[in-house]
Scaffold this motif. Structure first.
Motif, mmCIF file in Angstrom:
data_model
loop_
_atom_site.group_PDB
_atom_site.id
_atom_site.type_symbol
_atom_site.label_atom_id
_atom_site.label_comp_id
_atom_site.label_asym_id
_atom_site.label_seq_id
_atom_site.Cartn_x
_atom_site.Cartn_y
_atom_site.Cartn_z
ATOM 1 N N GLN A 33 2.044 58.281 54.244
ATOM 2 C CA GLN A 33 1.167 57.917 53.160
ATOM 3 C C GLN A 33 0.867 56.325 53.616
ATOM 4 O O GLN A 33 -0.254 55.797 53.532
ATOM 5 N N THR A 34 1.897 55.804 54.390
ATOM 6 C CA THR A 34 1.653 54.239 54.790
ATOM 7 C C THR A 34 0.459 54.318 55.853
ATOM 8 O O THR A 34 -0.359 53.442 56.027
ATOM 9 N N ASN A 39 -5.237 53.311 57.259
ATOM 10 C CA ASN A 39 -6.584 53.808 58.071
ATOM 11 C C ASN A 39 -7.476 53.651 56.637
ATOM 12 O O ASN A 39 -8.667 53.165 57.115
ATOM 13 N N LEU A 40 -7.218 53.645 55.446
ATOM 14 C CA LEU A 40 -8.227 53.569 54.394
ATOM 15 C C LEU A 40 -8.579 51.862 54.294
ATOM 16 O O LEU A 40 -9.638 51.557 54.130
ATOM 17 N N ALA A 41 -7.553 50.936 54.463
ATOM 18 C CA ALA A 41 -7.713 49.454 54.500
ATOM 19 C C ALA A 41 -8.585 49.200 55.673
ATOM 20 O O ALA A 41 -9.442 48.356 55.470
ATOM 21 N N ARG A 42 -8.516 49.926 56.713
ATOM 22 C CA ARG A 42 -9.368 49.498 57.939
ATOM 23 C C ARG A 42 -10.881 49.951 57.805
ATOM 24 O O ARG A 42 -11.903 49.387 58.150
ATOM 25 N N LEU A 43 -10.955 51.037 56.877
ATOM 26 C CA LEU A 43 -12.472 51.658 56.565
ATOM 27 C C LEU A 43 -13.047 50.634 55.282
ATOM 28 O O LEU A 43 -14.073 50.255 55.552
ATOM 29 N N LEU A 44 -12.227 50.096 54.507
ATOM 30 C CA LEU A 44 -12.801 49.261 53.622
ATOM 31 C C LEU A 44 -13.261 47.988 54.346
ATOM 32 O O LEU A 44 -14.034 47.363 53.733
ATOM 33 N N PHE A 45 -12.531 47.748 55.354
ATOM 34 C CA PHE A 45 -13.088 46.372 56.293
ATOM 35 C C PHE A 45 -14.252 46.674 56.783
ATOM 36 O O PHE A 45 -15.056 45.719 57.000
#
Length: 57
Positions: A33-34, A39-45
């Motif tokens: 999950q981490t 990965n999601l945080a990188r995509l949001l960036f």
């Protein structure tokens, strides 16, 4: 000219992030999950890059 420069900078930056992400996933043996959250945080960036480039022109 500024519009083309903004596009090129955005393209190169987004491409570098994509290549880094691609190489990272080749080394992954398990998914936690981490890791998915990271990965999601990188995509949001990366996602707003084209929009911010359009603001520069």
């Amino acid at each position: 000219m500024a519009r083309h420069r903004a596009y090129v900078i955005t393209f190169l930056t987004t491409n570098q992030v994509k290549l880094t992400r691609h190489n990272m996933w080749h080394q992954v043996e398990r998914v936690s999950q981490t890791l998915l959250t990271f990965n999601l945080a990188r995509l949001l960036f990366v996602a707003p890059f084209p929009w911010t480039a359009s603001l520069l022109t």
